[in-house]
Write a protein that holds these residues in place. Sequence first.
Motif, short mmCIF file in Angstrom:
data_model
loop_
_atom_site.label_atom_id
_atom_site.label_comp_id
_atom_site.label_asym_id
_atom_site.label_seq_id
_atom_site.Cartn_x
_atom_site.Cartn_y
_atom_site.Cartn_z
N ALA A 43 0.65 -0.96 0.11
CA ALA A 43 -0.23 0.06 -0.41
C ALA A 43 1.06 1.63 -0.09
O ALA A 43 0.55 2.25 -1.18
N TYR A 54 -0.79 -5.53 -4.07
CA TYR A 54 -1.27 -5.51 -2.81
C TYR A 54 -3.24 -6.70 -2.94
O TYR A 54 -3.29 -7.78 -2.32
N LEU A 97 -6.06 1.21 -0.87
CA LEU A 97 -5.27 -0.11 -0.21
C LEU A 97 -4.88 0.46 0.81
O LEU A 97 -4.94 -0.18 1.77
#
Length: 224
Positions: free
Chosen positions: A127, A135, A180
Amino acid sequence: MDSTKDRIGQRRSSTLTSIARDAIEQLIISGELSAGDRINESALAARFDISRGPIREACRSLEYAGLIRNVANHGAYVREMSLEEARSLYEVRRALTALVGELLVERATPELIAELESLVEQMGEAADCEDLDDYYQLNLKFHDTMMEHAGNTALARYYDDIIKQLHLFRRRGLVQRGNLKASNAEHVVIVTAIAARDAEKASKALRDHVMAGWMRMEQALTDP
C-alpha cells in the motif's frame, strides 16, 4: 484394452480441462481478461500448448461458475456484471465472512494469527508503494487463509462460489488512490479482534470490511 484407453483418454482430457479452467480463471483474477473480453480459444490453446477442446470445456465450466457467458455462434466472453448483481453478492459475502470471523475466534492458532499479521504487514508495504498487483494478490491470500482455517467445508464451498464471481469487480474498488491503505487498516482491526478472541468484534470488523469494499468499488465505478 480399448475401454482402458478410453478411460485414460477421458482422464487426460479431464485433467487438461481442469488446467485450462484454472489458467483462464487466473487470467480473470489478474485482470488480464476483463469483463466483456472475448475468450480467444485458438490463442489460449496455443499459449497453453493444448487443443481447443479443453479450452472450450473449461469455458463451459466457468460459465456454470458465473465467470463466463457463452453466446451461441459468437463464442465465450468474460461475464459483465451489473452493479445490482454485485451488490447482491457483496451482501451474501458479508454474512458468510462474518461467520468466518466467529469461527476463527474459536479455532485460530497462534501460528495462524502470526501468519495473518505477516500478510497485513506485507500488504502495508504494498500500500505504501501503491502496488495494486502485489496488494491484490496478498489480499486474496489473506482472505483465503482465513477461510481455509475456519474449519467449515460447507461455508468454504459457498464462499468460493461468491468470491469467484466477485473477481469480476473486486479489483476495481482498490484502484483509487488511498484505497489500499484504507483497506489494510480494516485488516488490522480484523486480526486484532481475532487475536483478542472477541467474536463480536471480529464478526463486525469483517462485515464492515466487506461493505466498505463494496462502497469503494461502487464509488470507483460511478465517479466520472
